[in-house]
Motif scaffolding. Structure first.
Motif: not given
Length: 436
Positions: A150-154, A249-259
């Protein structure tokens, strides 16, 4: 008017001063210990994404410490630690962490800095997370219920409150406005839990947060790089949980990779040099989602028992299985991994036979590529077997002394990945890392 060519060339703009440490699996690879190990060689350790759903475990003075939001370089008092703008921050969790760190004699007000662009997690974000997960029933994704989604959605919906706004006089009115919006959503979910205690803790933590070093993160870190300071960027979660490239869709809400380092800290791509990817010597996963090499037999239980595989944040038992090189090579590719660090190698010490997944049989077709939405396919892992080394590797301090069968295991992984395993962690202690 005659135009002249721009002759000034600032070499500092192209100095590669940022190295990255991140997970290559589904998290829990041991990033905290590795960051703590490498931190002495750097001036700055910076978290670039994620929130309190991360759990980075360290051992300080033989005591176990789990950090959820503070960078893992915090126990090196002379190092600058930055929480970047790509992070979503729970003030309550942060205050508790700071109190715990302070008990070791560390003054967080001296070496912890927070970007003013960092988004805040509100009590109602946690409530929305819980309400949403409850409504999904059997289709739940295994959220940690920390309010991350929800925080990333906001944030993407342009409604979020950010740390820099704590310094504005109208912060409380902004909070009330967003809370009312969240309440309407909670009413639609039928959520009626009393969260007044959460709010009381939140505003106490907000006062504490105002006392910390709130900075213009992008200028701060780029100025430090220009001064010649070395930065270690610390990832949370891991590549296979990336919102774009993970097992959606079984992931987190951010880009976890080096980018995500560039967007989370505000630095340019050419400033990144080494990308250290961390993998366990086997695989684990917490929560729901596809896991092709998961073991449901005695070997899976043995991995969990020896490796003490229980979530640092949730305490939930981790699902365990053999190492998956198909997924691991994909993760190395999208991250541009330059070196691999293998952790928990000692967990495999007593296995007579080890297996390595080298391909998938996907709906009757053999492939070495990760399919889209893996849970929709019938995936059978194809294995290559290796002889176990049956040696107590935890006491080994030099790479040349590793058992021959362990070297064979590592060399095969090197060849398959096309990226060298340069370090092996063979125990929980700070010093238990062997350079190859």
């Amino acid at each position: 008017m005659k135009l002249t060519k721009f002759a000034f060339y600032n070499y500092n703009l192209f100095t590669q001063m940022v190295d990255v440490i991140l997970g290559l699996q589904w998290g829990d690879e041991g990033k905290g210990k590795v960051v703590d190990y490498f931190a002495p060689a750097y001036d700055i350790v910076a978290r670039f994404q994620g929130g309190p759903n991360a759990g980075h475990t360290l051992y300080v003075d033989n005591k176990k410490v789990v950090l959820h939001q503070i960078p893992s370089g915090i126990f090196h008092q002379e190092k600058i630690n930055i929480i970047g703008g790509g992070v979503v921050l729970d003030p309550v969790t942060l205050k508790k962490e700071c109190d715990n760190v302070a008990s070791f004699g560390i003054d967080v007000k001296k070496n912890l800095y927070i970007s003013e662009r960092t988004n805040l997690i509100l009590p109602t974000h946690r409530a929305l997370d819980k309400a949403s997960e409850m409504q999904k029933g059997e289709g739940k994704i295994g959220s940690t219920l920390k309010g991350i989604g929800p925080a990333y959605m906001d944030k993407t919906g342009r409604n979020a409150l950010r740390v820099g706004e704590l310094l504005n006089r109208n912060f409380t009115s902004q909070y009330i406005k967003l809370r009312m919006k969240h309440q309407r959503l909670l009413d639609n979910f039928g959520f009626n839990e009393d969260i007044s205690q959460w709010e009381e803790e939140f505003f106490e933590a907000i006062e504490f947060l105002r006392e910390l070093n709130i900075i213009n993160g992008e200028y701060f870190i780029n100025n430090k790089i220009t001064e010649g300071k070395k930065v270690l960027a610390e990832g949370a979660q891991a590549a296979l949980l990336d919102i774009d490239f993970g097992t959606y869709p079984f992931v987190t809400s951010s880009n976890t990779i080096s980018a995500g380092v560039c967007t989370g800290l505000g630095i340019a791509p050419q400033k990144i040099k080494e990308v250290y990817g961390i993998t366990k010597s086997y695989c684990t996963r917490v929560g729901s989602g596809p896991f092709p090499t998961e073991l449901f037999d005695q070997n899976g239980e043995k991995l969990r028992e020896i490796g003490t595989e229980f979530g640092a944040t949730t305490g939930r038992p981790r699902r365990c299985g053999w190492i998956d090189l198909v997924a691991l090579r994909f993760a190395c590719m999208i991250n541009g991994a330059t070196q691999v660090i293998m952790t928990k190698a000692d967990v495999l010490d007593s296995f007579e036979e080890l297996k390595v997944c080298t391909a998938y049989n996907v709906d009757g077709r053999t492939t070495q590529q990760l399919p889209l939405q893996m849970e929709r396919h019938n995936i059978e892992p194809l294995y290559q077997s290796f002889k176990g080394w049956n040696t107590n590797s935890s006491v080994i301090t030099a790479g040349e002394n590793l058992p021959a069968d362990m070297k064979n295991y590592i060399n095969f992984i090197n060849e398959y990945l096309g990226c060298p395993v340069k370090y092996v962690s063979n125990g929980p202690g700070r010093e238990q890392i062997v350079s190859l």
